[in-house]
Write a protein that holds these residues in place. Structure first.
Motif, PDB file in Angstrom:
ATOM      1  N   PRO A 195       0.828  -1.215   0.000  1.00  0.00           N
ATOM      2  CA  PRO A 195       0.000   0.000   0.000  1.00  0.00           C
ATOM      3  C   PRO A 195       0.861   1.262   0.000  1.00  0.00           C
ATOM      4  O   PRO A 195       1.884   1.332   0.688  1.00  0.00           O
ATOM      5  CB  PRO A 195      -0.807  -0.093   1.295  1.00  0.00           C
ATOM      6  N   ILE A 196       0.436   2.243  -0.758  1.00  0.00           N
ATOM      7  CA  ILE A 196       1.159   3.516  -0.818  1.00  0.00           C
ATOM      8  C   ILE A 196       1.251   4.141   0.576  1.00  0.00           C
ATOM      9  O   ILE A 196       2.219   4.825   0.897  1.00  0.00           O
ATOM     10  CB  ILE A 196       0.534   4.476  -1.849  1.00  0.00           C
ATOM     11  N   GLU A 197       0.282   3.859   1.427  1.00  0.00           N
ATOM     12  CA  GLU A 197       0.308   4.392   2.797  1.00  0.00           C
ATOM     13  C   GLU A 197       1.529   3.855   3.565  1.00  0.00           C
ATOM     14  O   GLU A 197       2.105   4.573   4.385  1.00  0.00           O
ATOM     15  CB  GLU A 197      -0.982   4.037   3.541  1.00  0.00           C
ATOM     16  N   SER A 198       1.901   2.616   3.295  1.00  0.00           N
ATOM     17  CA  SER A 198       3.082   2.044   3.956  1.00  0.00           C
ATOM     18  C   SER A 198       4.346   2.765   3.524  1.00  0.00           C
ATOM     19  O   SER A 198       5.220   3.060   4.336  1.00  0.00           O
ATOM     20  CB  SER A 198       3.214   0.556   3.628  1.00  0.00           C
TER      21      SER A 198
ATOM     22  N   GLU B 171       7.632   9.470   5.983  1.00  0.00           N
ATOM     23  CA  GLU B 171       7.307  10.390   7.077  1.00  0.00           C
ATOM     24  C   GLU B 171       8.062  10.070   8.358  1.00  0.00           C
ATOM     25  O   GLU B 171       8.137  10.908   9.270  1.00  0.00           O
ATOM     26  CB  GLU B 171       5.797  10.376   7.321  1.00  0.00           C
ATOM     27  N   SER B 172       8.656   8.873   8.432  1.00  0.00           N
ATOM     28  CA  SER B 172       9.403   8.499   9.638  1.00  0.00           C
ATOM     29  C   SER B 172      10.796   9.117   9.676  1.00  0.00           C
ATOM     30  O   SER B 172      11.467   9.072  10.708  1.00  0.00           O
ATOM     31  CB  SER B 172       9.529   6.972   9.729  1.00  0.00           C
TER      32      SER B 172
ATOM     33  N   ASN C  45       4.484   5.847   2.287  1.00  0.00           N
ATOM     34  CA  ASN C  45       4.421   7.206   2.831  1.00  0.00           C
ATOM     35  C   ASN C  45       4.785   7.232   4.315  1.00  0.00           C
ATOM     36  O   ASN C  45       5.454   8.158   4.779  1.00  0.00           O
ATOM     37  CB  ASN C  45       3.039   7.819   2.608  1.00  0.00           C
ATOM     38  N   ALA C  46       4.372   6.222   5.056  1.00  0.00           N
ATOM     39  CA  ALA C  46       4.701   6.161   6.483  1.00  0.00           C
ATOM     40  C   ALA C  46       6.213   6.051   6.681  1.00  0.00           C
ATOM     41  O   ALA C  46       6.774   6.672   7.593  1.00  0.00           O
ATOM     42  CB  ALA C  46       3.986   4.994   7.147  1.00  0.00           C
TER      43      ALA C  46
END
Length: 101
Positions: free
Chosen positions: A73-76, A82-83, A78-79
């Protein structure tokens, strides 16, 4: 970058670096890896290993890798990106020694 591993001290590595005009960048052994792609590669490895069956031919790996990559997932991703500020804060707090990353 060289982390002190014996292989970097070989005359072959030294001569190659000198022949190509590459500077030697020292890097501390056991330095924290702040690159989030390393975390993503670990996720990929774990997911592919779960799909790979004993006796499977290597040519069957490419579609597994492609599908595994597409399934992240693109959210993974992005996370992980962002880290980065948190990784840097943690590194600073640990006085540039090993971190949880």
């Amino acid at each position: 970058m060289e982390d002190g591993a014996p292989v970097y001290g070989s005359y072959i590595a030294r001569d190659c670096r000198e022949d190509h005009g590459l500077p030697k960048l020292e890097w501390p052994a056991q330095s924290p890896d702040l690159n989030p792609i390393e975390n993503l590669w670990k996720q990929m490895k774990d997911r592919v290993q779960n799909k790979f069956k004993q006796g499977m031919k290597l040519e069957h790996l490419e579609p597994i890798f492609r599908q595994t990559w597409a399934d992240i997932p693109i959210e993974s991703i992005n996370a992980l990106i962002e880290s980065i500020p948190h990784r840097l804060e943690d590194l600073n707090a640990k006085k540039f020694k090993s971190t949880r990353y």
